[in-house]
Scaffold this motif. Structure first.
Motif, short mmCIF file in Angstrom:
data_model
loop_
_atom_site.label_atom_id
_atom_site.label_comp_id
_atom_site.label_asym_id
_atom_site.label_seq_id
_atom_site.Cartn_x
_atom_site.Cartn_y
_atom_site.Cartn_z
N SER A 1 0.73 -1.03 0.26
CA SER A 1 0.01 0.10 0.14
C SER A 1 1.22 1.00 -0.24
O SER A 1 2.34 1.25 0.58
N ASP B 1 -5.55 -0.37 -3.51
CA ASP B 1 -4.40 -0.77 -2.20
C ASP B 1 -5.95 -1.66 -1.56
O ASP B 1 -5.46 -2.52 -1.22
N SER C 1 -6.49 -5.12 -1.97
CA SER C 1 -5.00 -6.03 -2.45
C SER C 1 -5.04 -7.42 -1.74
O SER C 1 -4.18 -8.35 -2.41
#
Length: 200
Positions: free
Chosen positions: A10, A182, A185
């Protein structure tokens, strides 16, 4: 020889700003998702033809990636394309040719596979823009991106899982688009792991 895999983590606001050439566009709102539009694939094909004409001097490969490449999957109206070239760090070999088509270099990440992103706007009534990701031949991320796409195309369970994740996260407010990416993810990593296991 393939490159060693570099984990994607991230990004902080500072890292997002540093990767963008110029100020990183801020979102500060929810994400707008649309149901799949067949015109996205047609827009990709048109852009591919234009790029191939300009990049004839360079060994390259172009793929439609991201959510707009998966029928049945909701997506932001942004066409994600992957351009694979011998050396993505060698901007002089491809950026001027793409600038002639209206693309602008927007993101430079030398520490993450020499990843570049070029953008072009107003490509089609169905899509706001193109994000053209550029990576080098042999980069492990190429395989990951393509296996992720192919898994979502073939596997309805993972496609529904990803669609549900996207819809839930889209209802939240995000400072940058990258923050939304992010947040997906962990789910993306699980889908890629299953896709890679299919290959073994």
């Amino acid at each position: 020889m393939p490159e060693q895999e570099i984990p994607r983590v991230s990004m902080t606001a500072e890292e997002i700003e540093a990767a963008n050439l110029g100020a990183a566009p801020k979102l500060n709102s929810q994400i707008t998702l649309r149901e799949h539009d067949p015109q996205w694939s047609a827009a990709f094909e048109r852009e591919t033809v234009r790029m191939k004409e300009r990049l004839g001097h360079l060994d390259h490969w172009i793929e439609h990636v991201g959510s707009t490449s998966v029928p049945g999957l909701p997506a932001k109206p942004i066409i994600d394309m992957l351009l694979i070239v011998p050396d993505s760090g060698d901007e002089a070999s491809y950026v001027p040719a793409l600038e002639a088509l209206g693309y602008e270099l927007a993101i430079r990440e030398p520490e993450w596979y020499e990843h570049r992103v070029l953008r072009r706007y107003d490509i089609d009534p169905s899509a706001d823009s193109v994000n053209l990701h550029v990576l080098s031949t042999g980069c492990p991320e190429n395989r990951r991106m393509l296996r992720f796409r192919d898994r979502l195309r073939r596997h309805s369970g993972d496609r529904e899982l990803y669609a549900d994740t996207k819809r839930a996260l889209a209802r939240q407010s995000w400072e940058y688009m990258q923050n939304y990416a992010d947040a997906k993810s962990e789910v993306v990593a699980g889908i890629i792991e299953r896709a890679m296991a299919d290959d073994d």
